[in-house]
Design a protein around this motif. Structure first.
Motif, short mmCIF file in Angstrom:
data_model
loop_
_atom_site.label_atom_id
_atom_site.label_comp_id
_atom_site.label_asym_id
_atom_site.label_seq_id
_atom_site.Cartn_x
_atom_site.Cartn_y
_atom_site.Cartn_z
N ARG A 281 34.76 43.27 7.47
CA ARG A 281 34.74 44.71 7.77
C ARG A 281 35.99 45.38 7.21
O ARG A 281 35.92 46.45 6.63
CB ARG A 281 34.63 44.92 9.29
N ASN B 276 35.87 45.93 3.49
CA ASN B 276 34.92 46.96 3.05
C ASN B 276 35.57 48.34 3.19
O ASN B 276 35.23 49.13 4.06
CB ASN B 276 33.64 46.87 3.88
N THR B 277 36.50 48.63 2.31
CA THR B 277 37.28 49.87 2.40
C THR B 277 36.47 51.11 2.07
O THR B 277 36.89 52.22 2.40
CB THR B 277 38.51 49.80 1.48
N GLY B 278 35.32 50.95 1.48
CA GLY B 278 34.47 52.10 1.17
C GLY B 278 33.73 52.65 2.37
O GLY B 278 33.23 53.76 2.35
N ARG B 279 33.66 51.85 3.44
CA ARG B 279 32.98 52.30 4.67
C ARG B 279 34.03 52.76 5.66
O ARG B 279 34.79 51.96 6.20
CB ARG B 279 32.14 51.18 5.25
N GLN B 280 34.06 54.05 5.90
CA GLN B 280 34.99 54.63 6.86
C GLN B 280 34.20 55.16 8.04
O GLN B 280 33.25 55.93 7.86
CB GLN B 280 35.82 55.72 6.20
N THR B 281 34.60 54.75 9.22
CA THR B 281 33.84 55.06 10.43
C THR B 281 34.73 55.65 11.51
O THR B 281 35.95 55.51 11.48
CB THR B 281 33.18 53.79 11.00
N ARG C 282 31.79 58.32 7.39
CA ARG C 282 32.32 59.32 6.47
C ARG C 282 31.48 59.38 5.20
O ARG C 282 31.16 58.37 4.59
CB ARG C 282 33.77 59.00 6.11
N GLN C 283 31.15 60.60 4.81
CA GLN C 283 30.35 60.85 3.61
C GLN C 283 31.26 61.10 2.41
O GLN C 283 32.46 61.36 2.57
CB GLN C 283 29.44 62.07 3.86
N PRO C 284 30.72 61.05 1.20
CA PRO C 284 31.54 61.28 0.00
C PRO C 284 32.30 62.61 0.02
O PRO C 284 33.40 62.71 -0.54
CB PRO C 284 30.53 61.23 -1.14
N TYR D 249 32.03 63.66 8.39
CA TYR D 249 31.52 62.53 9.17
C TYR D 249 30.16 62.91 9.73
O TYR D 249 29.98 63.99 10.28
CB TYR D 249 32.47 62.17 10.31
N GLY E 148 41.09 50.86 9.57
CA GLY E 148 41.23 49.92 8.47
C GLY E 148 41.99 48.65 8.80
O GLY E 148 42.35 47.89 7.91
#
Length: 132
Positions: free
Chosen positions: A53, A56-61, A93-95, A99, A18
Motif C-alpha cells: 500500500r 502505491n504512491t499513485g493512490r491517495q486516500t 484523490r482524483q487527477p 477527493y 503515505g
C-alpha cells in the motif's frame, strides 16, 4: 475505549499520509486484517499488505470514520477485550486533486489489552451496500 479508537484513527492516518508501514504498531502479533476480500494473518502478512500500500504512491486516500459503536466489551477479567463497529468512508484523490467518495465500508475492529497496551486483534471490512 478512547485508546482503541485512537489506534484505528492512527493506522488510517498512517495509510493516508503515505506511511502505511508505520501502522503495523497498532496490530497484535496474531492479528487478522481483512482488506480487498483477502485476509492477512499475523504481523508479517499484514506488514506485507502495508508495504504494498505504501509503495502505491499513485493512490491517495482519506479514510473518515463515522457511526462508531462499541458492540462488545469485557473489562472484568485480566484478558480485556473490546469490539468497535464503525463505518469507514473511503475517499480517493482524483487527477484534478478533488477527493471523491469511493465506497463506504462497515468495519469491525476487535481489540485485546495485553502487556499494558491495547492492540487490534482482528479487522473485518465489508461494503455497506454490496453490489449484486
Amino acid at each position: 475505549m478512547g485508546h482503541c479508537r485512537a489506534l484505528v484513527v492512527s493506522y488510517h492516518r498512517d495509510i493516508d499520509s503515505g506511511r502505511a508501514t508505520t501502522a503495523i504498531g497498532a496490530f497484535a502479533d496474531d492479528a487478522e486484517f481483512e482488506a480487498h476480500g483477502k485476509v492477512f494473518r499475523g504481523r508479517d502478512e499484514i506488514l506485507g499488505f502495508l508495504k504494498a500500500r505504501e509503495a502505491n504512491t499513485g493512490r491517495q486516500t482519506v479514510h473518515v470514520l463515522a457511526n462508531e459503536v462499541v458492540t462488545g466489551q469485557d473489562d472484568a477479567s485480566d484478558d480485556k477485550r473490546v469490539e468497535m463497529q464503525t463505518m469507514v468512508l473511503l475517499h480517493v484523490r482524483q487527477p484534478d486533486g478533488a477527493y471523491v467518495l469511493d465506497r463506504v465500508l462497515n468495519t469491525v475492529h476487535r481489540f485485546r489489552y495485553s502487556r499494558g497496551q491495547w492492540r487490534i486483534t482482528q479487522r473485518t471490512s465489508r461494503p455497506l451496500h454490496p453490489t449484486v
